[in-house]
Write a protein that holds these residues in place. Sequence first.
Motif, PDB file in Angstrom:
ATOM      1  N   UNK A  76      -6.893   1.162  -8.588  1.00  0.00           N
ATOM      2  CA  UNK A  76      -5.461   0.866  -8.685  1.00  0.00           C
ATOM      3  C   UNK A  76      -4.796   1.444  -7.449  1.00  0.00           C
ATOM      4  N   UNK A  77      -4.301   0.576  -6.583  1.00  0.00           N
ATOM      5  CA  UNK A  77      -3.720   1.012  -5.316  1.00  0.00           C
ATOM      6  C   UNK A  77      -2.205   0.844  -5.380  1.00  0.00           C
ATOM      7  N   UNK A  78      -1.480   1.949  -5.243  1.00  0.00           N
ATOM      8  CA  UNK A  78      -0.017   1.926  -5.199  1.00  0.00           C
ATOM      9  C   UNK A  78       0.423   2.355  -3.809  1.00  0.00           C
ATOM     10  N   UNK A  79       1.404   1.645  -3.280  1.00  0.00           N
ATOM     11  CA  UNK A  79       1.932   1.954  -1.952  1.00  0.00           C
ATOM     12  C   UNK A  79       3.438   2.147  -2.076  1.00  0.00           C
ATOM     13  N   UNK A  80       3.910   3.324  -1.718  1.00  0.00           N
ATOM     14  CA  UNK A  80       5.346   3.598  -1.771  1.00  0.00           C
ATOM     15  C   UNK A  80       5.965   3.150  -0.454  1.00  0.00           C
ATOM     16  N   UNK A  81       7.067   2.378  -0.588  1.00  0.00           N
ATOM     17  CA  UNK A  81       7.757   1.888   0.599  1.00  0.00           C
ATOM     18  C   UNK A  81       9.260   1.953   0.367  1.00  0.00           C
ATOM     19  N   UNK A  82      10.007   2.126   1.432  1.00  0.00           N
ATOM     20  CA  UNK A  82      11.469   2.155   1.331  1.00  0.00           C
ATOM     21  C   UNK A  82      11.971   0.743   1.105  1.00  0.00           C
ATOM     22  N   UNK A  83      12.856   0.606   0.128  1.00  0.00           N
ATOM     23  CA  UNK A  83      13.375  -0.722  -0.204  1.00  0.00           C
ATOM     24  C   UNK A  83      14.856  -0.640  -0.547  1.00  0.00           C
ATOM     25  N   UNK A  84      15.531  -1.771  -0.393  1.00  0.00           N
ATOM     26  CA  UNK A  84      16.950  -1.869  -0.733  1.00  0.00           C
ATOM     27  C   UNK A  84      17.139  -2.148  -2.218  1.00  0.00           C
ATOM     28  N   UNK A  85      18.376  -2.434  -2.609  1.00  0.00           N
ATOM     29  CA  UNK A  85      18.698  -2.666  -4.014  1.00  0.00           C
ATOM     30  C   UNK A  85      18.006  -3.898  -4.581  1.00  0.00           C
ATOM     31  N   UNK A  86      17.863  -4.950  -3.813  1.00  0.00           N
ATOM     32  CA  UNK A  86      17.262  -6.187  -4.298  1.00  0.00           C
ATOM     33  C   UNK A  86      15.746  -6.176  -4.299  1.00  0.00           C
ATOM     34  N   UNK A  87      15.117  -5.080  -3.931  1.00  0.00           N
ATOM     35  CA  UNK A  87      13.661  -5.004  -3.894  1.00  0.00           C
ATOM     36  C   UNK A  87      13.075  -5.440  -2.566  1.00  0.00           C
ATOM     37  N   UNK A  88      13.929  -5.715  -1.589  1.00  0.00           N
ATOM     38  CA  UNK A  88      13.458  -6.128  -0.267  1.00  0.00           C
ATOM     39  C   UNK A  88      13.180  -4.876   0.575  1.00  0.00           C
ATOM     40  N   UNK A  89      12.026  -4.863   1.228  1.00  0.00           N
ATOM     41  CA  UNK A  89      11.620  -3.696   2.010  1.00  0.00           C
ATOM     42  C   UNK A  89      12.362  -3.617   3.335  1.00  0.00           C
ATOM     43  N   UNK A  90      12.487  -2.399   3.839  1.00  0.00           N
ATOM     44  CA  UNK A  90      12.992  -2.182   5.188  1.00  0.00           C
ATOM     45  C   UNK A  90      11.782  -2.298   6.113  1.00  0.00           C
ATOM     46  N   UNK A  91      11.531  -3.462   6.645  1.00  0.00           N
ATOM     47  CA  UNK A  91      10.324  -3.718   7.436  1.00  0.00           C
ATOM     48  C   UNK A  91       9.311  -4.432   6.569  1.00  0.00           C
ATOM     49  N   UNK A  92       8.039  -4.271   6.887  1.00  0.00           N
ATOM     50  CA  UNK A  92       6.989  -4.881   6.071  1.00  0.00           C
ATOM     51  C   UNK A  92       5.807  -3.931   5.985  1.00  0.00           C
ATOM     52  N   UNK A  93       4.910  -4.231   5.060  1.00  0.00           N
ATOM     53  CA  UNK A  93       3.730  -3.395   4.848  1.00  0.00           C
ATOM     54  C   UNK A  93       2.674  -3.794   5.881  1.00  0.00           C
ATOM     55  N   UNK A  94       2.134  -2.810   6.582  1.00  0.00           N
ATOM     56  CA  UNK A  94       1.128  -3.072   7.611  1.00  0.00           C
ATOM     57  C   UNK A  94      -0.276  -2.840   7.049  1.00  0.00           C
ATOM     58  N   UNK A  95      -1.292  -3.438   7.675  1.00  0.00           N
ATOM     59  CA  UNK A  95      -2.670  -3.186   7.233  1.00  0.00           C
ATOM     60  C   UNK A  95      -3.048  -1.711   7.289  1.00  0.00           C
ATOM     61  N   UNK A  96      -2.533  -0.979   8.269  1.00  0.00           N
ATOM     62  CA  UNK A  96      -2.839   0.452   8.361  1.00  0.00           C
ATOM     63  C   UNK A  96      -2.295   1.205   7.152  1.00  0.00           C
ATOM     64  N   UNK A  97      -1.114   0.817   6.675  1.00  0.00           N
ATOM     65  CA  UNK A  97      -0.545   1.459   5.486  1.00  0.00           C
ATOM     66  C   UNK A  97      -1.375   1.138   4.245  1.00  0.00           C
ATOM     67  N   UNK A  98      -1.893  -0.080   4.164  1.00  0.00           N
ATOM     68  CA  UNK A  98      -2.733  -0.467   3.026  1.00  0.00           C
ATOM     69  C   UNK A  98      -4.015   0.360   3.018  1.00  0.00           C
ATOM     70  N   UNK A  99      -4.633   0.532   4.197  1.00  0.00           N
ATOM     71  CA  UNK A  99      -5.866   1.318   4.304  1.00  0.00           C
ATOM     72  C   UNK A  99      -5.601   2.764   3.892  1.00  0.00           C
ATOM     73  N   UNK A 100      -4.462   3.312   4.315  1.00  0.00           N
ATOM     74  CA  UNK A 100      -4.115   4.686   3.928  1.00  0.00           C
ATOM     75  C   UNK A 100      -3.893   4.798   2.425  1.00  0.00           C
ATOM     76  N   UNK A 101      -3.276   3.783   1.812  1.00  0.00           N
ATOM     77  CA  UNK A 101      -3.035   3.802   0.367  1.00  0.00           C
ATOM     78  C   UNK A 101      -4.344   3.727  -0.409  1.00  0.00           C
TER      79      UNK A 101
END
Length: 148
Positions: A76-101
């Motif tokens: 079970x892989x969870x990745x915490x990311x900064x997001x606005x009120x509507x659930x839209x991220x500030x930026x996007x998730x990168x492959x490096x972040x996925x590997x770290x998660x």
Amino acid sequence: MKIILTQEVSGLGSPGDIVEVKDGFGRNYLLPQGFAIAWTKGAEKQVTVIKRARSAREVRDLGHANEIKGQLEGLKVNLKARAGDGGRLFGSVTPAEIVDAVKAAGGPSLDRRRLETPGHIKSLGAYPVSIRLHPEVTAKFDLNVVKG
């Protein structure tokens, strides 16, 4: 343009493969990034050395790839990311972040270049992610992007 791949390129081939690509793709992307070298008769002789080394690694890694696949598919892989009120991220998730998660979730260390995501991940939610561990083995796991 004829080139010789030095690294695995999704949808094109594996290291040591001689492929024909459009001039702009080869000249502007593959060669500068180091994914390929220009084809020459001398370089073609090096292909046999590259393929021999690759085949030795593949035979040795097939069992290991299946073992890693078993670890990843039960994870079970969870990745915490900064997001606005509507659930839209500030930026996007990168492959490096996925590997770290994956590593933080207790999984093995992976090569970010072998990850395949369903496009750009720019909102919260669950996404299917696959990784090519071996030419014959592809592992799939779910990535949950949560507000963090």
